[in-house]
Scaffold this motif. Structure first.
Motif, mmCIF file in Angstrom:
data_model
loop_
_atom_site.group_PDB
_atom_site.id
_atom_site.type_symbol
_atom_site.label_atom_id
_atom_site.label_comp_id
_atom_site.label_asym_id
_atom_site.label_seq_id
_atom_site.Cartn_x
_atom_site.Cartn_y
_atom_site.Cartn_z
ATOM 1 N N SER A 119 0.274 -1.732 -0.245
ATOM 2 C CA SER A 119 0.296 0.077 0.251
ATOM 3 C C SER A 119 0.145 1.544 0.073
ATOM 4 O O SER A 119 1.754 0.959 0.758
ATOM 5 C CB SER A 119 -0.982 -0.390 1.226
ATOM 6 N N ASP A 120 0.893 2.303 -0.300
ATOM 7 C CA ASP A 120 0.790 3.739 -1.029
ATOM 8 C C ASP A 120 0.091 4.178 0.852
ATOM 9 O O ASP A 120 -1.074 4.671 1.028
ATOM 10 C CB ASP A 120 0.299 4.039 -1.799
ATOM 11 N N ASP A 143 5.529 -0.051 -0.596
ATOM 12 C CA ASP A 143 5.380 1.003 -1.495
ATOM 13 C C ASP A 143 6.199 1.072 -2.785
ATOM 14 O O ASP A 143 6.334 2.763 -3.614
ATOM 15 C CB ASP A 143 4.939 1.980 -0.997
ATOM 16 N N ARG A 291 10.394 2.885 5.051
ATOM 17 C CA ARG A 291 10.637 2.018 4.511
ATOM 18 C C ARG A 291 11.668 0.675 4.176
ATOM 19 O O ARG A 291 13.083 1.371 4.784
ATOM 20 C CB ARG A 291 10.388 2.542 3.108
#
Length: 324
Positions: A119-120, A143, A291
């Motif tokens: 997902s973003d 992402d 991230r």
């Protein structure tokens, strides 16, 4: 009297942090875990990254920490998320888009640490911004849907005659990776045949359906369901002599042809560092989204030989891990 008041005030300022520290030292924390996949050794090995990183920070299971794990593997996650909230955990680790979506809907007050590779976080409405999430949720988000294109490129290098490619995907993870794979397949002039599996019990049927299209290669998109069932996918691909590209290093280690992506256990450890901050009193609204930063290319030469493939030297030189 003023002097006595100053002394009392000074002592209270000194002792307050010690009292809070003592309170934390005597507290047993409860961490809920919502995992859409199955309970098996693969999950436990990856989850050890989370457990060990918490232990290094002083939060030790069985001493001052309790885990409450709910497994999905094809079940509806919303009731499991509600059940976790009713047990009043100190925080919840929610894995994958489906797990994060369920926890995001279930609570706006209990802190949630997400581990989501599909997902973003902003576009999905989970957080307001990456540097300041602004709610009760923070976490590790990959992402990078364009990775699906990278997987096709690597598979094409490995199988020069690649013309028809099957794509195993889990609809619960959302369409971003699948859409990226479609765009990359058009660029590479490949015919793409997506097949879906929502639970580990669906995997065999899905690959059998793919084989009816006579693919000469397959990529597997990210999903906790596939990570739970990775050894099954590897065995099925070997049985059909189907060259397959996987998203995480463990797949190649277990006998998959090739993989490219971040190390899952390391991402669990990364999520644990965010959990430690929350348990220390920092609100998730102020903890930036992270991230994964390290991606590994792994190649299994034994599997390549069994499939009659010669891995090109240019790809061998780029590999981080070569399994003989």
């Amino acid at each position: 009297m003023r002097l006595i008041g100053l002394v009392i005030l000074t002592l209270s300022l000194i002792l307050s942090p010690l009292a809070v520290e003592a309170q934390h030292a005597g507290k047993t924390y409860r961490i809920g875990v919502l995992y859409p996949g199955a309970d098996n050794n693969i999950f436990r090995g990856n989850f050890d990254g989370f457990r060990q990183a918490l232990g290094a920070a002083g939060h030790v299971e069985g001493r001052n920490l309790v885990f409450d794990v709910q497994f999905g593997d094809g079940r509806v996650l919303a009731p499991l998320a509600t059940e976790l909230t009713e047990r009043h955990p100190d925080l919840v680790l929610a894995v994958a888009r489906s797990g994060v979506t369920a926890m995001h809907a279930a609570t706006s007050t209990i802190p949630v640490v997400a581990l989501d590779l599909e997902s973003d976080p902003v576009a999905s409405g989970f957080v307001k911004t990456v540097p300041r999430p602004g709610g009760n949720l923070t976490g590790v988000f990959m992402d990078f849907p364009e990775l699906a294109g990278k997987w096709l490129e690597i598979l094409k290098l490995t199988v020069p005659a690649l013309a028809r490619v099957a794509v195993l995907w889990d609809p619960a993870t959302g369409p971003a990776q699948l859409d990226a794979a479609r765009r990359a397949a058009q660029t590479l002039k490949l015919a793409m045949h997506p097949v879906e599996a929502r639970s580990t019990s669906d995997i065999e049927r899905a690959v059998q359906a793919a084989m009816r299209e006579r693919p000469n290669g397959m990529i597997v998109l990210t999903s906790p369901v596939f990570n739970s069932g990775r050894r099954d996918i590897i065995a099925i691909a070997a049985r059909h002599r189907l060259p397959t590209l996987f998203p995480f290093p463990g797949y190649a280690t277990d006998g998959g042809l090739a993989s490219y992506g971040p190390e899952v256990q390391r991402m669990y450890a990364q999520a644990a560092t965010l959990a430690v901050k929350i348990l220390s009193g920092r609100p998730p609204a102020e903890i930036p989204i992270e991230r994964p930063t390290t991606f590994r290319l792994s190649l299994n030469l034994k599997t390549a030989k069994a499939l009659g493939l010669a891995i090109p030297q240019t790809l061998l030189e780029r590999a981080d891990d070569i399994i003989q």
